[in-house]
Design a protein around this motif. Structure first.
Motif, PDB file in Angstrom:
ATOM      1  N   PRO A  17      14.446  21.435 -49.923  1.00 45.12           N
ATOM      2  CA  PRO A  17      15.476  22.457 -50.111  1.00 45.12           C
ATOM      3  C   PRO A  17      16.840  21.913 -49.700  1.00 45.12           C
ATOM      4  N   ASP A  18      17.872  22.454 -50.292  1.00 44.92           N
ATOM      5  CA  ASP A  18      19.228  21.996 -50.045  1.00 44.92           C
ATOM      6  C   ASP A  18      19.784  22.653 -48.786  1.00 44.92           C
ATOM      7  N   ALA A  19      19.895  21.894 -47.714  1.00 45.36           N
ATOM      8  CA  ALA A  19      20.315  22.438 -46.431  1.00 45.36           C
ATOM      9  C   ALA A  19      21.767  22.900 -46.451  1.00 45.36           C
ATOM     10  N   CYS A  20      22.649  22.193 -47.146  1.00 45.56           N
ATOM     11  CA  CYS A  20      24.065  22.591 -47.177  1.00 45.56           C
ATOM     12  C   CYS A  20      24.234  23.943 -47.838  1.00 45.56           C
ATOM     13  N   ALA A  21      23.638  24.126 -49.008  1.00 43.43           N
ATOM     14  CA  ALA A  21      23.750  25.404 -49.711  1.00 43.43           C
ATOM     15  C   ALA A  21      23.099  26.515 -48.891  1.00 43.43           C
ATOM     16  N   ALA A  22      21.980  26.213 -48.259  1.00 43.42           N
ATOM     17  CA  ALA A  22      21.296  27.218 -47.440  1.00 43.42           C
ATOM     18  C   ALA A  22      22.169  27.640 -46.261  1.00 43.42           C
ATOM     19  N   ARG A  23      22.828  26.687 -45.610  1.00 43.14           N
ATOM     20  CA  ARG A  23      23.709  27.030 -44.478  1.00 43.14           C
ATOM     21  C   ARG A  23      24.895  27.861 -44.947  1.00 43.14           C
ATOM     22  N   LEU A  24      25.487  27.489 -46.085  1.00 41.50           N
ATOM     23  CA  LEU A  24      26.603  28.280 -46.604  1.00 41.50           C
ATOM     24  C   LEU A  24      26.150  29.687 -46.975  1.00 41.50           C
ATOM     25  N   ALA A  25      25.001  29.794 -47.620  1.00 47.26           N
ATOM     26  CA  ALA A  25      24.485  31.111 -47.998  1.00 47.26           C
ATOM     27  C   ALA A  25      24.243  31.969 -46.757  1.00 47.26           C
ATOM     28  N   GLN A  26      23.668  31.379 -45.735  1.00 51.28           N
ATOM     29  CA  GLN A  26      23.413  32.111 -44.496  1.00 51.28           C
ATOM     30  C   GLN A  26      24.728  32.561 -43.853  1.00 51.28           C
ATOM     31  N   ALA A  27      25.732  31.704 -43.883  1.00 51.30           N
ATOM     32  CA  ALA A  27      27.021  32.043 -43.272  1.00 51.30           C
ATOM     33  C   ALA A  27      27.753  33.119 -44.067  1.00 51.30           C
ATOM     34  N   GLY A  28      27.639  33.083 -45.385  1.00 49.04           N
ATOM     35  CA  GLY A  28      28.351  34.046 -46.223  1.00 49.04           C
ATOM     36  C   GLY A  28      27.655  35.388 -46.339  1.00 49.04           C
ATOM     37  N   ALA A  29      26.355  35.445 -46.045  1.00 52.92           N
ATOM     38  CA  ALA A  29      25.589  36.685 -46.208  1.00 52.92           C
ATOM     39  C   ALA A  29      26.177  37.873 -45.441  1.00 52.92           C
ATOM     40  N   PRO A  30      26.576  37.722 -44.171  1.00 56.35           N
ATOM     41  CA  PRO A  30      27.148  38.880 -43.470  1.00 56.35           C
ATOM     42  C   PRO A  30      28.460  39.362 -44.114  1.00 56.35           C
ATOM     43  N   LEU A  31      29.258  38.436 -44.628  1.00 54.11           N
ATOM     44  CA  LEU A  31      30.504  38.836 -45.296  1.00 54.11           C
ATOM     45  C   LEU A  31      30.209  39.645 -46.554  1.00 54.11           C
ATOM     46  N   LEU A  32      29.266  39.165 -47.344  1.00 51.93           N
ATOM     47  CA  LEU A  32      28.901  39.870 -48.569  1.00 51.93           C
ATOM     48  C   LEU A  32      28.264  41.216 -48.249  1.00 51.93           C
ATOM     49  N   ARG A  33      27.393  41.243 -47.266  1.00 51.76           N
ATOM     50  CA  ARG A  33      26.720  42.491 -46.881  1.00 51.76           C
ATOM     51  C   ARG A  33      27.744  43.560 -46.476  1.00 51.76           C
ATOM     52  N   ARG A  34      28.710  43.171 -45.654  1.00 57.68           N
ATOM     53  CA  ARG A  34      29.748  44.138 -45.232  1.00 57.68           C
ATOM     54  C   ARG A  34      30.585  44.603 -46.410  1.00 57.68           C
ATOM     55  N   ALA A  35      30.941  43.675 -47.301  1.00 57.06           N
ATOM     56  CA  ALA A  35      31.747  44.048 -48.471  1.00 57.06           C
ATOM     57  C   ALA A  35      30.952  44.996 -49.371  1.00 57.06           C
ATOM     58  N   ALA A  36      29.668  44.762 -49.523  1.00 55.30           N
ATOM     59  CA  ALA A  36      28.825  45.647 -50.331  1.00 55.30           C
ATOM     60  C   ALA A  36      28.695  47.023 -49.665  1.00 55.30           C
ATOM     61  N   GLN A  37      28.521  47.042 -48.343  1.00 50.73           N
ATOM     62  CA  GLN A  37      28.422  48.312 -47.623  1.00 50.73           C
ATOM     63  C   GLN A  37      29.698  49.136 -47.758  1.00 50.73           C
ATOM     64  N   ASP A  38      30.835  48.451 -47.838  1.00 48.89           N
ATOM     65  CA  ASP A  38      32.119  49.131 -48.000  1.00 48.89           C
ATOM     66  C   ASP A  38      32.384  49.516 -49.451  1.00 48.89           C
ATOM     67  N   GLY A  39      31.469  49.151 -50.348  1.00 52.42           N
ATOM     68  CA  GLY A  39      31.645  49.469 -51.761  1.00 52.42           C
ATOM     69  C   GLY A  39      32.619  48.547 -52.475  1.00 52.42           C
TER      70      GLY A  39
END
Length: 186
Positions: free
Chosen positions: A117-139
């Protein structure tokens, strides 16, 4: 893991330095044999330290990826979740547009040459997930948008602009067009 001998540590550091220069000049397809020659080692030494091209690329970009991850963590508490997500996406896009070879470790569709598995993409995805989750929660972002989708979008933009006279500016422009589709202003 056992401690490396001093010559092995020097070889590793030298290989990383040479690989960074070669990848900057030739992209992800930089010749492993040329890297070995320039570093003054045999190709078997390259393979001992980096069992695959992807492992070498990830090692070259590890520090830069961590900087982008740290930026995501800094933005996680921002008052405007949409603005925080978009700032991070612009930072990832700008870095990708300025850095030859980076998209090879972000492209989740390209299989690793070692099957890992691609560790760089996985780390970026993990780091960006909270940002995306909050933006989605805010609509501010459609709920079915995934971080992997955004990284794939960035990969496509960077690949599409790599031969443009000003790749970073063109990548930023295309990202703005895409953002209008995934997160129109309220």
């Amino acid at each position: 893991m056992p401690t490396q001998r001093a010559d092995a540590r020097r070889n590793h550091a030298r290989l990383l330095a040479v690989a960074e220069e070669e990848i900057a000049a030739h992209g992800a397809a930089a010749s492993l044999e040329q890297i070995a020659r320039t570093a003054g080692v045999g190709s078997a030494t390259v393979r001992r330290h980096f069992p695959s091209r992807r492992a070498l690329l990830e090692a070259v970009f590890r520090g830069r990826i961590e900087t982008l991850c740290a930026h995501a963590r800094e933005l996680a508490g921002a008052a405007d979740a949409r603005a925080a997500l978009l700032e991070w996406l612009r930072a990832v896009t700008a870095y990708g547009a300025r850095t030859r070879g980076l998209v090879a470790v972000l492209d989740r569709c390209a299989p690793g040459d070692d099957g890992a598995p691609d560790a760089c993409a996985a780390r970026l995805a993990q780091a960006g997930a909270p940002l995306l989750r909050r933006a989605a929660q805010d609509g501010a972002v459609a709920p079915d948008v995934a971080v992997a989708d955004l990284l794939t979008l960035i990969t496509g933009i960077v690949l599409a602009t790599e031969h443009h006279p000003d790749p970073a500016a063109e990548a930023d422009r295309l990202l703005a067009l895409a953002v209008a589709g995934i997160s129109p202003r309220r």
